[in-house]
Write a protein that holds these residues in place. Structure first.
Motif, PDB file in Angstrom:
ATOM      1  N   ARG A   1      -8.102 -10.361   0.918  1.00 39.14           N
ATOM      2  CA  ARG A   1      -7.505  -9.209  -0.308  1.00 39.14           C
ATOM      3  C   ARG A   1      -7.613 -10.069  -1.160  1.00 39.14           C
ATOM      4  NH1 ARG A   1      -2.749  -8.269   1.987  1.00 39.14           N
ATOM      5  NH2 ARG A   1      -1.761  -9.820   0.692  1.00 39.14           N
ATOM      6  N   TYR A   2      -7.096 -11.162  -1.595  1.00 37.81           N
ATOM      7  CA  TYR A   2      -7.780 -12.196  -3.067  1.00 37.81           C
ATOM      8  C   TYR A   2      -8.952 -12.419  -3.484  1.00 37.81           C
ATOM      9  CZ  TYR A   2      -2.860 -13.602  -3.487  1.00 37.81           C
ATOM     10  OH  TYR A   2      -1.521 -13.094  -4.244  1.00 37.81           O
TER      11      TYR A   2
ATOM     12  N   LEU B   1     -19.906 -13.183  -1.066  1.00 35.95           N
ATOM     13  CA  LEU B   1     -20.111 -14.240   0.244  1.00 35.95           C
ATOM     14  C   LEU B   1     -19.885 -15.916  -1.524  1.00 35.95           C
ATOM     15  CD1 LEU B   1     -24.012 -13.302   1.074  1.00 35.95           C
ATOM     16  CD2 LEU B   1     -22.094 -13.189   2.566  1.00 35.95           C
ATOM     17  N   TYR B   2     -19.721 -15.053  -2.231  1.00 31.07           N
ATOM     18  CA  TYR B   2     -20.046 -15.473  -3.426  1.00 31.07           C
ATOM     19  C   TYR B   2     -18.590 -16.237  -3.775  1.00 31.07           C
ATOM     20  CZ  TYR B   2     -18.941 -18.566  -8.281  1.00 31.07           C
ATOM     21  OH  TYR B   2     -18.626 -19.002  -8.883  1.00 31.07           O
ATOM     22  N   GLU B   3     -17.535 -15.549  -3.230  1.00 30.37           N
ATOM     23  CA  GLU B   3     -16.431 -15.231  -3.033  1.00 30.37           C
ATOM     24  C   GLU B   3     -16.011 -15.986  -2.404  1.00 30.37           C
ATOM     25  OE1 GLU B   3     -13.924 -15.069  -5.831  1.00 30.37           O
ATOM     26  OE2 GLU B   3     -15.380 -14.320  -7.213  1.00 30.37           O
ATOM     27  N   LEU B   4     -16.078 -15.894  -0.597  1.00 29.89           N
ATOM     28  CA  LEU B   4     -15.325 -16.889  -0.142  1.00 29.89           C
ATOM     29  C   LEU B   4     -16.412 -18.064   0.224  1.00 29.89           C
ATOM     30  CD1 LEU B   4     -16.580 -13.868   2.654  1.00 29.89           C
ATOM     31  CD2 LEU B   4     -14.843 -14.735   2.099  1.00 29.89           C
ATOM     32  N   THR B   5     -16.995 -18.427  -0.754  1.00 28.70           N
ATOM     33  CA  THR B   5     -16.852 -20.384  -1.073  1.00 28.70           C
ATOM     34  C   THR B   5     -16.577 -20.772  -2.221  1.00 28.70           C
ATOM     35  OG1 THR B   5     -19.473 -19.661  -2.362  1.00 28.70           O
ATOM     36  CG2 THR B   5     -19.818 -19.876   0.031  1.00 28.70           C
ATOM     37  N   THR B   6     -16.149 -20.471  -2.784  1.00 25.98           N
ATOM     38  CA  THR B   6     -15.311 -20.514  -3.604  1.00 25.98           C
ATOM     39  C   THR B   6     -13.979 -21.958  -3.345  1.00 25.98           C
ATOM     40  OG1 THR B   6     -13.791 -18.895  -3.953  1.00 25.98           O
ATOM     41  CG2 THR B   6     -16.087 -19.048  -5.536  1.00 25.98           C
ATOM     42  N   ASP B   7     -13.103 -22.886  -4.347  1.00 30.23           N
ATOM     43  CA  ASP B   7     -13.059 -23.689  -3.302  1.00 30.23           C
ATOM     44  C   ASP B   7     -10.894 -22.846  -3.340  1.00 30.23           C
ATOM     45  OD1 ASP B   7     -14.068 -26.133  -4.167  1.00 30.23           O
ATOM     46  OD2 ASP B   7     -13.257 -25.892  -5.993  1.00 30.23           O
ATOM     47  N   TYR B   8     -10.922 -21.977  -4.516  1.00 28.87           N
ATOM     48  CA  TYR B   8      -9.277 -21.390  -4.272  1.00 28.87           C
ATOM     49  C   TYR B   8      -9.291 -21.255  -2.387  1.00 28.87           C
ATOM     50  CZ  TYR B   8     -10.648 -16.383  -5.083  1.00 28.87           C
ATOM     51  OH  TYR B   8     -11.147 -15.506  -4.306  1.00 28.87           O
ATOM     52  N   VAL B   9     -10.281 -20.601  -1.951  1.00 32.32           N
ATOM     53  CA  VAL B   9     -10.445 -19.961  -0.795  1.00 32.32           C
ATOM     54  C   VAL B   9     -10.297 -21.471   0.289  1.00 32.32           C
ATOM     55  CG1 VAL B   9     -11.952 -18.975   1.237  1.00 32.32           C
ATOM     56  CG2 VAL B   9     -11.917 -17.840  -1.653  1.00 32.32           C
ATOM     57  N   HIS B  10     -10.534 -22.303   0.083  1.00 32.31           N
ATOM     58  CA  HIS B  10     -11.181 -23.282   0.954  1.00 32.31           C
ATOM     59  C   HIS B  10      -8.778 -24.170   0.826  1.00 32.31           C
ATOM     60  CE1 HIS B  10     -14.797 -23.278   2.085  1.00 32.31           C
ATOM     61  NE2 HIS B  10     -15.051 -24.021   0.777  1.00 32.31           N
ATOM     62  N   TYR B  11      -8.847 -23.981   0.050  1.00 30.84           N
ATOM     63  CA  TYR B  11      -7.405 -24.069  -0.065  1.00 30.84           C
ATOM     64  C   TYR B  11      -6.277 -23.468   0.018  1.00 30.84           C
ATOM     65  CZ  TYR B  11      -2.999 -26.156  -2.549  1.00 30.84           C
ATOM     66  OH  TYR B  11      -1.839 -26.741  -3.456  1.00 30.84           O
ATOM     67  N   SER B  12      -6.870 -22.244   0.241  1.00 39.26           N
ATOM     68  CA  SER B  12      -5.389 -21.221   0.457  1.00 39.26           C
ATOM     69  C   SER B  12      -6.057 -21.468   2.004  1.00 39.26           C
ATOM     70  CB  SER B  12      -5.648 -20.046  -0.063  1.00 39.26           C
ATOM     71  OG  SER B  12      -6.176 -19.500  -1.341  1.00 39.26           O
ATOM     72  N   LYS B  13      -6.568 -21.574   2.603  1.00 43.89           N
ATOM     73  CA  LYS B  13      -6.833 -21.684   3.904  1.00 43.89           C
ATOM     74  C   LYS B  13      -6.368 -23.429   5.127  1.00 43.89           C
ATOM     75  CE  LYS B  13     -11.079 -19.203   5.410  1.00 43.89           C
ATOM     76  NZ  LYS B  13     -12.700 -18.489   5.425  1.00 43.89           N
ATOM     77  N   ALA B  14      -6.552 -23.889   3.741  1.00 52.02           N
ATOM     78  CA  ALA B  14      -6.184 -25.281   3.921  1.00 52.02           C
ATOM     79  C   ALA B  14      -4.150 -25.108   3.952  1.00 52.02           C
ATOM     80  CB  ALA B  14      -6.431 -26.273   3.318  1.00 52.02           C
ATOM     81  N   LEU B  15      -3.638 -24.859   3.084  1.00 52.57           N
ATOM     82  CA  LEU B  15      -2.325 -24.185   2.799  1.00 52.57           C
ATOM     83  C   LEU B  15      -1.421 -23.295   4.215  1.00 52.57           C
ATOM     84  CD1 LEU B  15      -1.199 -23.378  -0.803  1.00 52.57           C
ATOM     85  CD2 LEU B  15      -1.063 -25.400   0.484  1.00 52.57           C
ATOM     86  N   GLY B  16      -2.670 -22.782   4.783  1.00 54.79           N
ATOM     87  CA  GLY B  16      -2.315 -21.951   6.162  1.00 54.79           C
ATOM     88  C   GLY B  16      -2.454 -20.409   5.577  1.00 54.79           C
ATOM     89  N   LEU B  17      -2.304 -20.174   4.689  1.00 55.04           N
ATOM     90  CA  LEU B  17      -1.937 -18.706   3.746  1.00 55.04           C
ATOM     91  C   LEU B  17      -2.750 -17.711   5.463  1.00 55.04           C
ATOM     92  CD1 LEU B  17      -2.289 -18.688   0.216  1.00 55.04           C
ATOM     93  CD2 LEU B  17      -0.651 -18.188   2.243  1.00 55.04           C
ATOM     94  N   ARG B  18      -2.436 -16.061   5.606  1.00 55.12           N
ATOM     95  CA  ARG B  18      -2.838 -15.916   6.409  1.00 55.12           C
ATOM     96  C   ARG B  18      -4.527 -15.787   6.273  1.00 55.12           C
ATOM     97  NH1 ARG B  18       1.010 -10.901   7.346  1.00 55.12           N
ATOM     98  NH2 ARG B  18       0.292 -11.154   5.621  1.00 55.12           N
ATOM     99  N   ASP B  19      -5.825 -15.093   6.877  1.00 51.07           N
ATOM    100  CA  ASP B  19      -6.564 -14.338   6.861  1.00 51.07           C
ATOM    101  C   ASP B  19      -6.792 -13.140   5.680  1.00 51.07           C
ATOM    102  OD1 ASP B  19      -8.093 -16.883   7.618  1.00 51.07           O
ATOM    103  OD2 ASP B  19      -8.111 -15.926   9.402  1.00 51.07           O
TER     104      ASP B  19
END
Length: 354
Positions: A264-265, A241-259
């Motif tokens: 996995r990261y 849950l902590y990792e799901l709220t980090t900046d790199y997750v939001h940035y990756s989703k903004a780049l359009g990476l697959r869920d």
């Protein structure tokens, strides 16, 4: 295909292992663990001697109950004191104990004289290993999967499973062991009350003995793995849950990476503290095994240590706690080394120092 074998790129784990900085990292860790081992060995000798009472006097008191005359008891007392070296200064006893470790001599048990401590541990250790290793590994794998799924799915599924995991993880080992013993062995005799195998049988390599031992193994295993799964599931869920709220997750989703790739990261990073928890489990589980084996009269290290403490058997206490100490230190050392390969931040730090 490269016939010369795998290439060593500057970022590959094999390359990092072979660099002098990473070797220094391993040696530094090894030095700290050797120091911890020496301190633990010293405490292993002195702490049992803080237990009130003289073990030789306990032996003599049992002989006195049999009607042995007082002058004979005095001679027996002196002989036992010399035999066990308790008539010498403590520092001499410590040096002999320390020297015996390098020869593989753990001494002679007071209460099971003339049984050697090493032989007693050899008989009990396979039972504890058979109970501990599957419990730790299976509990760790299932618990992490359950925690990861809870964090990913959320909603009602997360609420129900998380509440259940929180409840079972806070149940003391002995409480669950006693409840299972009463419910499935005493009130409903589905499983045996205790022991590692049926009375009258002898350990041997045969299918009949294997199924008999597995029959006795079930309740101790269940009483420990349920708590292990609950604890690991909670830890993994919180980290995920902590990792799901980090900046790199939001940035990756903004780049359009697959869920699938983002998840996995996320779970790879969330697994790092859980790997440390795997090593710690070897220590905490041993405490649970001490009580669980005592409740079920299971013939492992836990039962042996409990008997040794109750009877103030210094050599046997030292031998059992030494095995536990080595297992915990070795597990933590291997995890620290594994971190050097798993955690990219450590690899980057080692490369940065070059």
């Amino acid at each position: 295909m490269n016939s010369e074998g795998p290439s060593l790129t500057p970022r590959s784990p094999v390359y990092i292992m072979l660099t002098s900085k990473f070797t220094r990292y391993i040696l530094q860790k090894l030095g700290w663990y050797l120091l911890a081992f020496l301190i633990a060995v010293s405490l292993n000798f002195f702490l049992p001697r803080l237990i009130p009472g003289n073990p030789v006097r306990v032996l003599i008191s049992k002989l006195a109950e049999g009607g042995v005359q007082s002058d004979a008891l005095a001679r027996i007392y002196d002989n036992y004191m010399r035999e066990f070296g308790l008539d010498q200064p403590v520092y001499i006893q410590f040096l002999k104990y320390f020297g015996g470790l390098f020869r593989g001599d753990l001494g002679t048990s007071f209460m099971l004289y003339p049984g050697k401590v090493a032989d007693l541990i050899k008989e009990a250790l396979p039972w504890t290993v058979a109970l501990q290793i599957p419990t730790i590994l299976v509990g760790w794998i299932i618990g992490n999967i359950v925690g990861a799924v809870c964090a990913y799915k959320g909603g009602r599924f997360d609420a129900v499973v998380f509440t259940s995991a929180l409840a079972v993880s806070n149940v003391p080992y002995y409480c669950l062991a006693i409840l299972l013993l009463y419910g499935l062995a005493v009130h409903n005799p589905v499983f045996p009350v205790g022991g590692g195998y049926s009375f009258g049988s002898y350990p041997e390599l045969s299918w009949s003995f294997f199924w008999d031992a597995l029959y006795h193994y079930t309740l101790p295993f269940l009483s420990m793995i349920v708590v292990a799964i609950g604890g690991q599931a909670i830890g993994m869920r919180e980290m995920a849950l902590y990792e799901l709220t980090t900046d790199y997750v939001h940035y990756s989703k903004a780049l359009g990476l697959r869920d699938q790739k983002v998840v996995r990261y996320v779970f790879r990073n969330a697994m790092l503290p859980q790997i440390t928890g795997l090593a710690i489990s070897f220590g905490t589980m041993m405490g649970g095994a001490l009580v669980t084996e005592s409740v079920f009269s299971y013939p492992g290290i836990g039962s042996l240590l409990f008997t040794a403490i109750r009877q103030t058997d210094y050599p046997l206490i030292q031998g059992c706690t030494l095995i536990i100490t080595v297992a915990v230190l070795l597990a933590n050392f291997l995890v620290d080394i594994a971190y050097g390969f798993i955690d990219p931040r450590i690899r980057a730090a080692q490369l940065g120092e070059r």
